[in-house]
Scaffold this motif. Structure first.
Motif, mmCIF file in Angstrom:
data_model
loop_
_atom_site.group_PDB
_atom_site.id
_atom_site.type_symbol
_atom_site.label_atom_id
_atom_site.label_comp_id
_atom_site.label_asym_id
_atom_site.label_seq_id
_atom_site.Cartn_x
_atom_site.Cartn_y
_atom_site.Cartn_z
ATOM 1 N N THR A 34 0.813 -1.219 0.000
ATOM 2 C CA THR A 34 0.000 0.000 0.000
ATOM 3 C C THR A 34 0.845 1.266 0.000
ATOM 4 N N GLU A 35 2.148 1.095 0.004
ATOM 5 C CA GLU A 35 3.085 2.221 0.070
ATOM 6 C C GLU A 35 2.857 3.076 1.315
ATOM 7 N N LEU A 36 2.512 2.396 2.407
ATOM 8 C CA LEU A 36 2.394 3.021 3.720
ATOM 9 C C LEU A 36 3.510 2.467 4.592
ATOM 10 N N SER A 37 3.713 3.032 5.742
ATOM 11 C CA SER A 37 4.755 2.506 6.633
ATOM 12 C C SER A 37 4.160 1.416 7.528
ATOM 13 N N THR A 54 -9.048 7.205 0.299
ATOM 14 C CA THR A 54 -8.028 6.673 -0.613
ATOM 15 C C THR A 54 -7.278 5.512 0.040
ATOM 16 N N VAL A 55 -6.894 5.678 1.306
ATOM 17 C CA VAL A 55 -6.192 4.611 2.024
ATOM 18 C C VAL A 55 -7.119 3.422 2.215
ATOM 19 N N LEU A 56 -8.377 3.658 2.565
ATOM 20 C CA LEU A 56 -9.335 2.555 2.712
ATOM 21 C C LEU A 56 -9.439 1.739 1.433
ATOM 22 N N ALA A 57 -9.560 2.421 0.312
ATOM 23 C CA ALA A 57 -9.683 1.731 -0.971
ATOM 24 C C ALA A 57 -8.429 0.909 -1.273
ATOM 25 N N GLU A 58 -7.274 1.448 -1.008
ATOM 26 C CA GLU A 58 -6.019 0.726 -1.269
ATOM 27 C C GLU A 58 -5.877 -0.472 -0.337
ATOM 28 N N LEU A 59 -6.219 -0.298 0.934
ATOM 29 C CA LEU A 59 -6.165 -1.424 1.871
ATOM 30 C C LEU A 59 -7.111 -2.533 1.434
ATOM 31 N N ALA A 60 -8.337 -2.176 1.078
ATOM 32 C CA ALA A 60 -9.297 -3.189 0.635
ATOM 33 C C ALA A 60 -8.769 -3.934 -0.585
ATOM 34 N N CYS A 62 -5.652 -4.395 -1.546
ATOM 35 C CA CYS A 62 -4.524 -5.262 -1.192
ATOM 36 C C CYS A 62 -4.955 -6.462 -0.351
ATOM 37 N N LEU A 63 -6.068 -6.321 0.355
ATOM 38 C CA LEU A 63 -6.585 -7.435 1.156
ATOM 39 C C LEU A 63 -7.486 -8.355 0.337
ATOM 40 N N GLY A 64 -7.745 -7.977 -0.914
ATOM 41 C CA GLY A 64 -8.551 -8.817 -1.787
ATOM 42 C C GLY A 64 -10.036 -8.766 -1.473
ATOM 43 N N VAL A 65 -10.492 -7.661 -0.895
ATOM 44 C CA VAL A 65 -11.916 -7.494 -0.620
ATOM 45 C C VAL A 65 -12.391 -6.199 -1.267
ATOM 46 N N GLY A 66 -13.655 -6.144 -1.562
ATOM 47 C CA GLY A 66 -14.203 -4.908 -2.106
ATOM 48 C C GLY A 66 -14.354 -3.870 -1.010
ATOM 49 N N LEU A 70 -15.680 -4.318 2.909
ATOM 50 C CA LEU A 70 -14.881 -3.920 4.062
ATOM 51 C C LEU A 70 -15.656 -2.932 4.929
ATOM 52 N N LEU A 71 -16.271 -1.951 4.304
ATOM 53 C CA LEU A 71 -17.034 -0.954 5.059
ATOM 54 C C LEU A 71 -18.253 -1.571 5.742
ATOM 55 N N THR A 72 -18.882 -2.539 5.098
ATOM 56 C CA THR A 72 -20.015 -3.231 5.714
ATOM 57 C C THR A 72 -19.574 -3.935 6.991
ATOM 58 N N GLU A 73 -18.424 -4.594 6.948
ATOM 59 C CA GLU A 73 -17.907 -5.264 8.145
ATOM 60 C C GLU A 73 -17.575 -4.268 9.245
#
Length: 83
Positions: A34-37, A54-60, A62-66, A70-73
Motif C-alpha cells: 500500500t506504500e504506507l509505513s 483513498t487509504v481505505l480503498a487501497e487497503l481493501a 490489497c486485502l482482496g476485498v471490495g 470492508l465498510l459493511t464489516e
C-alpha cells in the motif's frame, strides 16, 4: 460537525487486523503493497489513526476485498460495539 468517531475508528482496527491475517500478510507486507509505513498499519490496527477514503480503498484492494464489503464489516462491528 464532529470529524472523529472513536467507535468507528476502533471498529476499523478490529476488522483490519483479522482481514490482513486472512490474506496471509504481515504488517510489513501490507505496508509495502500500500506504500504506507509498517508503523502506520500498526496505528490503524490499534485504532490510533484515522484513514482517508483513498487509504481505505487501497487497503481493501490489497486485502482482496471490495471496499463496500470492508465498510459493511466495519459498520457491523461498530454497531455491535454500541450494545
Amino acid at each position: 460537525m464532529e470529524r472523529t468517531n472513536a467507535r468507528l475508528i476502533r471498529a476499523f482496527g478490529k476488522v483490519l487486523k483479522p482481514k490482513r491475517r486472512e490474506a496471509g500478510l504481515s504488517q510489513e507486507e501490507l505496508a509495502f503493497r500500500t506504500e504506507l509505513s509498517p508503523s502506520y498499519i500498526s496505528l490503524l490496527e490499534t485504532s490510533n489513526r484515522q484513514r482517508t477514503l483513498t487509504v481505505l480503498a487501497e487497503l481493501a484492494n490489497c486485502l482482496g476485498v471490495g471496499l463496500p464489503d470492508l465498510l459493511t464489516e466495519v459498520m457491523a462491528e461498530e454497531a455491535s460495539s454500541e450494545r
